[in-house]
Design a protein around this motif. Structure first.
Motif, mmCIF file in Angstrom:
data_model
loop_
_atom_site.group_PDB
_atom_site.id
_atom_site.type_symbol
_atom_site.label_atom_id
_atom_site.label_comp_id
_atom_site.label_asym_id
_atom_site.label_seq_id
_atom_site.Cartn_x
_atom_site.Cartn_y
_atom_site.Cartn_z
ATOM 1 N N GLU A 203 -5.297 6.291 -2.198
ATOM 2 C CA GLU A 203 -4.844 6.010 -3.404
ATOM 3 C C GLU A 203 -5.379 3.931 -4.480
ATOM 4 O OE1 GLU A 203 -5.530 8.085 -5.812
ATOM 5 O OE2 GLU A 203 -4.880 9.564 -4.298
ATOM 6 N N LEU A 204 -4.749 3.461 -2.515
ATOM 7 C CA LEU A 204 -5.014 1.399 -2.724
ATOM 8 C C LEU A 204 -6.399 2.091 -2.735
ATOM 9 C CD1 LEU A 204 -2.674 0.631 -0.957
ATOM 10 C CD2 LEU A 204 -2.176 0.330 -3.543
ATOM 11 N N ASP B 284 1.076 7.904 4.547
ATOM 12 C CA ASP B 284 0.744 6.372 4.598
ATOM 13 C C ASP B 284 -0.675 6.466 4.236
ATOM 14 O OD1 ASP B 284 2.841 5.433 5.481
ATOM 15 O OD2 ASP B 284 2.734 4.972 7.173
ATOM 16 N N TYR B 285 -1.078 7.852 5.239
ATOM 17 C CA TYR B 285 -2.727 7.822 4.345
ATOM 18 C C TYR B 285 -2.840 7.491 2.418
ATOM 19 C CZ TYR B 285 -6.214 10.885 2.526
ATOM 20 O OH TYR B 285 -7.936 11.186 2.227
ATOM 21 N N GLN C 53 -16.211 4.036 3.798
ATOM 22 C CA GLN C 53 -15.419 3.086 4.301
ATOM 23 C C GLN C 53 -14.229 2.017 4.386
ATOM 24 O OE1 GLN C 53 -17.639 3.401 7.302
ATOM 25 N NE2 GLN C 53 -16.016 1.333 7.729
ATOM 26 N N TYR C 54 -14.150 2.021 3.330
ATOM 27 C CA TYR C 54 -13.222 1.246 2.669
ATOM 28 C C TYR C 54 -11.857 2.152 3.168
ATOM 29 C CZ TYR C 54 -10.289 -2.058 0.790
ATOM 30 O OH TYR C 54 -9.146 -3.063 0.422
ATOM 31 N N VAL C 55 -11.370 2.997 2.754
ATOM 32 C CA VAL C 55 -10.237 3.752 3.485
ATOM 33 C C VAL C 55 -10.518 3.741 5.098
ATOM 34 C CG1 VAL C 55 -9.156 6.169 3.575
ATOM 35 C CG2 VAL C 55 -10.149 5.570 1.543
ATOM 36 N N ASN C 56 -12.057 3.760 5.752
ATOM 37 C CA ASN C 56 -11.372 3.535 6.988
ATOM 38 C C ASN C 56 -10.948 2.891 8.083
ATOM 39 O OD1 ASN C 56 -12.521 5.246 9.992
ATOM 40 N ND2 ASN C 56 -13.839 3.588 10.150
ATOM 41 N N ASN C 57 -11.659 1.919 7.176
ATOM 42 C CA ASN C 57 -11.003 0.151 7.844
ATOM 43 C C ASN C 57 -9.399 -0.108 8.486
ATOM 44 O OD1 ASN C 57 -13.149 -0.183 7.357
ATOM 45 N ND2 ASN C 57 -13.541 -1.471 5.704
ATOM 46 N N PHE D 138 -12.979 1.029 -5.853
ATOM 47 C CA PHE D 138 -13.192 2.445 -5.847
ATOM 48 C C PHE D 138 -12.489 3.391 -6.621
ATOM 49 C CE2 PHE D 138 -14.597 0.106 -1.917
ATOM 50 C CZ PHE D 138 -15.412 -0.317 -2.655
ATOM 51 N N LEU D 139 -13.769 3.458 -7.962
ATOM 52 C CA LEU D 139 -12.604 4.335 -8.828
ATOM 53 C C LEU D 139 -13.664 5.802 -8.409
ATOM 54 C CD1 LEU D 139 -11.050 3.269 -12.652
ATOM 55 C CD2 LEU D 139 -9.915 4.584 -9.960
#
Length: 211
Positions: free
Chosen positions: A179-180, A173-174, A194-198, A185-186
């Motif tokens: 990747e999503l 899942d991580y 920060q987006y991943v952490n959300n 953000f490439l």
């Protein structure tokens, strides 16, 4: 060529000493004592390394989503696999006309693992796209990588390493969220993390497991 110096080798938690025939045993022991700290460090390092490779033809077992899966090898009329989730067992059947049994079983096992991972990834990509208010990627591919768990490109194509089939689902899942997040953000900037952490606050735990 005859050896002129004393050398040591630490391999598979075994210590081997190489020395010229003229060097006295007492001198070798004295020299080994001087290298004790380095030898101990190498032994400890090798003992801490866990062999994560899988040997299904030898052990009749692999990991599927971190759970042990029994592998049964059979010969029959058709080449196919049958999965019993109730008994955590997959039966690999190859045609008796196949000559290279080892390769055939390996390919069939990879096809099975590919399908299991693909089904899970597609399901969870749909879940996280809805959660992240993100449109679905253009393509999802499962392949084998040596040095990465997944990838995303500017064409919105996601690829995941087939080796993830052995990982726990929370780790997969991580990788999916990671990747999503690259769809927006490439890069690996602070905004990306920060987006991943959300959407995956435990990403540090997952990255540690993958390492």
């Amino acid at each position: 060529m005859r050896r002129k110096t004393v050398a040591i080798k630490v391999h598979q938690e075994q210590l081997t000493v190489y020395a010229p025939h003229f060097v006295k045993e007492a001198d070798i022991k004295k020299w080994l004592n001087s290298q004790a700290q380095w030898i101990t460090k190498q032994l400890n390092k090798q003992q801490s390394q866990v062999d994560t490779r899988q040997y299904p033809l030898k052990t009749h077992q692999v990991k599927l989503f971190s759970e042990p899966l029994t592998v049964i090898f059979e010969q029959g009329k058709l080449t196919q696999w049958h999965f019993s989730s109730e008994f955590q067992m997959v039966t690999l059947t190859i045609s008796g006309r196949v000559k290279k049994h080892h390769n055939a079983y390996q390919n069939l096992l990879e096809a099975f693992l590919h399908k299991q991972l693909e089904s899970y990834v597609e399901m969870r990509v749909g879940h996280y796209c809805q959660l992240m208010d993100e449109s679905l990627p253009e393509q999802i591919t499962i392949r084998q990588y040596k040095r990465r768990w997944g990838s995303c490109n500017s064409r919105r194509e996601l690829t995941f390493n087939i080796m993830l089939a052995a990982a726990p689902q929370w780790v997969i899942d991580y990788v999916i969220v990671h990747e999503l997040a690259h769809l927006r953000f490439l890069n690996h900037s602070s905004h990306f993390w920060q987006y991943v952490n959300n959407y995956y606050p435990d990403y540090n735990k997952a990255t540690k497991w993958l390492k």
